[in-house]
Write an enzyme that holds these catalytic residues in place. Structure first.
Site, PDB file in Angstrom:
ATOM      1  N   HIS A  56      45.246  59.840   6.539  1.00 18.11           N
ATOM      2  CA  HIS A  56      45.926  58.549   6.420  1.00 18.11           C
ATOM      3  C   HIS A  56      47.071  58.552   7.435  1.00 18.11           C
ATOM      4  O   HIS A  56      47.933  59.439   7.395  1.00 18.11           O
ATOM      5  CB  HIS A  56      46.446  58.347   4.988  1.00 18.11           C
ATOM      6  CG  HIS A  56      45.332  58.264   3.989  1.00 18.11           C
ATOM      7  ND1 HIS A  56      45.335  58.935   2.790  1.00 18.11           N
ATOM      8  CD2 HIS A  56      44.156  57.570   4.042  1.00 18.11           C
ATOM      9  CE1 HIS A  56      44.207  58.657   2.138  1.00 18.11           C
ATOM     10  NE2 HIS A  56      43.473  57.844   2.876  1.00 18.11           N
ATOM     11  N   GLU A  91      51.067  59.073   6.711  1.00 17.18           N
ATOM     12  CA  GLU A  91      51.537  60.157   5.834  1.00 17.18           C
ATOM     13  C   GLU A  91      52.036  61.277   6.742  1.00 17.18           C
ATOM     14  O   GLU A  91      51.263  62.083   7.265  1.00 17.18           O
ATOM     15  CB  GLU A  91      50.410  60.577   4.880  1.00 17.18           C
ATOM     16  CG  GLU A  91      50.052  59.402   3.958  1.00 17.18           C
ATOM     17  CD  GLU A  91      48.867  59.626   3.031  1.00 17.18           C
ATOM     18  OE1 GLU A  91      48.532  58.690   2.284  1.00 17.18           O
ATOM     19  OE2 GLU A  91      48.276  60.723   3.065  1.00 17.18           O
ATOM     20  N   HIS A 120      48.109  65.387   2.860  1.00 17.20           N
ATOM     21  CA  HIS A 120      48.511  64.016   2.510  1.00 17.20           C
ATOM     22  C   HIS A 120      49.925  63.997   1.956  1.00 17.20           C
ATOM     23  O   HIS A 120      50.424  65.010   1.447  1.00 17.20           O
ATOM     24  CB  HIS A 120      47.582  63.446   1.432  1.00 17.20           C
ATOM     25  CG  HIS A 120      46.179  63.224   1.891  1.00 17.20           C
ATOM     26  ND1 HIS A 120      45.685  61.977   2.178  1.00 17.20           N
ATOM     27  CD2 HIS A 120      45.176  64.107   2.136  1.00 17.20           C
ATOM     28  CE1 HIS A 120      44.420  62.085   2.563  1.00 17.20           C
ATOM     29  NE2 HIS A 120      44.080  63.365   2.557  1.00 17.20           N
ATOM     30  N   GLU A 132      48.508  66.936  -1.743  1.00 13.09           N
ATOM     31  CA  GLU A 132      49.309  65.716  -1.841  1.00 13.09           C
ATOM     32  C   GLU A 132      50.748  66.147  -2.095  1.00 13.09           C
ATOM     33  O   GLU A 132      51.024  66.836  -3.074  1.00 13.09           O
ATOM     34  CB  GLU A 132      48.854  64.857  -3.034  1.00 13.09           C
ATOM     35  CG  GLU A 132      47.543  64.145  -2.867  1.00 13.09           C
ATOM     36  CD  GLU A 132      47.666  62.851  -2.075  1.00 13.09           C
ATOM     37  OE1 GLU A 132      48.785  62.496  -1.634  1.00 13.09           O
ATOM     38  OE2 GLU A 132      46.618  62.191  -1.907  1.00 13.09           O
TER      39      GLU A 132
END
Ligand SMILES: [Zn+2]
Length: 307
Positions: free
Chosen positions: A20, A23, A109, A173
């Site tokens: 992404h 990020e 991420h 994440e």
């Protein structure tokens, strides 16, 4: 005699950032390691980094045509692709061709939710990555960012995540961090975690035996949308008592939303669950206000390298 799960040695590792494009911790580290990959090498394997969605990184957006991290479906990867396909479909096919032979993929991420370091996986069967997660959880590091195991148990045929392409994989994440922003605490914690993970892989390749252990897994249960009016517009916000409470038990009757007239909306579930991805910016378009998980305890068998 304890029984061991045996896995083949890991010889090639890839670290993806920018799956992404907004990020920033993974984007920044992947760019850094493209210029100088020496930090991610270990004696027993080679590693490289890759910007997964370069056009999205250039524009500092999540994606151009569609979410790359939902583009690695069997259907997409098994067809040849054509010029007219969405950018992320073509990119998924390129990444698959280039990196499928690799043994391990990290996918980096950030989340805008207060999720610390969440180690997200889509397969309950990858015991190697569970051992890796356990190693990260027991290595000393920034204690203000604990590691959680998150499992979205997707049948293999429906798995469209980037981590689908290699034999072993882990998606990290890290948050909270706003989109398009680099926070130093997040950047350096991510760098530390990846270095510790690479150390683990090296120890495994060298023949170290990792004993069995028990661990808590937060397993996906359901997605919860915002309350909406008759036109489909969001009509309430995350309740202040829920904001930033990722992985804190949510009990029946706890407030989850507040309407603009000040009314509390309560959690009407029947049992205690554990909310995650609370108020994740990227999930507004997916109509997800937060995700509910259940906490389960697993016993993971011992691990050693296949001789
Ligand atoms: Zn992401």
């Amino acid at each position: 005699m304890s029984s061991f799960v045996q896995c083949a040695p890991i010889s090639r590792v890839v670290v993806f950032g920018g799956t992404h494009g907004n990020e920033m911790s993974g984007v920044t580290l992947a760019k850094h390691w493209l210029k100088d990959p020496s930090e991610i090498q270990r004696p027993t394997f080679t590693a490289e980094s890759c910007i997964a969605n370069p056009l999205a990184v250039e524009k500092c957006v999540r994606y151009l045509d569609q979410d790359l991290n939902r583009s690695f479906s069997h259907e997409v990867l098994s067809c040849p692709g054509s010029e007219g396909d969405p950018y992320e479909i073509r990119r998924a096919q390129e990444i698959n061709r280039q990196y499928r032979p690799f043994d391990f993929a990290f996918d980096l991420h950030n989340t805008t939710s207060n999720m610390g370091a969440t180690l997200l996986r889509c397969s309950k069967d990858d015991l190697f990555s569970l051992h890796l997660a356990n190693y990260l959880q027991s290595s000393s590091g920034d204690q203000s960012m604990p590691c959680y195991n998150f499992l979205i148990d997707i049948p293999e045929k429906d798995n469209a995540y980037l981590q689908n392409i290699t034999k072993h994989a882990l998606c990290l994440e890290l948050g909270p961090q706003p989109q398009g922003v680099n926070r130093s605490d997040m950047l350096f914690r991510m760098r530390e975690l990846i270095n510790q993970a690479l150390d683990f892989i090296n120890l495994f390749n060298e023949g170290k035996e990792f004993p069995s252990f028990e661990t808590d897994i937060y397993r996906f249960v359901s997605r919860v949308d915002f309350p909406r009016d008759s036109a489909g517009e969001i009509s309430a916000v995350i309740h202040p008592e829920l904001q930033d409470k990722d992985y804190i038990p949510l009990k029946p009757g706890d407030p989850i939303f507040k309407t603009l007239s000040g009314k509390d909306v309560l959690y009407e579930g029947e049992k205690i669950l554990y909310p995650t991805f609370i108020n994740e910016a990227a999930y507004y378009e997916k109509k997800v206000a937060f995700i509910l998980t259940e906490k389960v305890n697993w016993k993971v068998p011992a691990l050693k390298v296949e001789q």
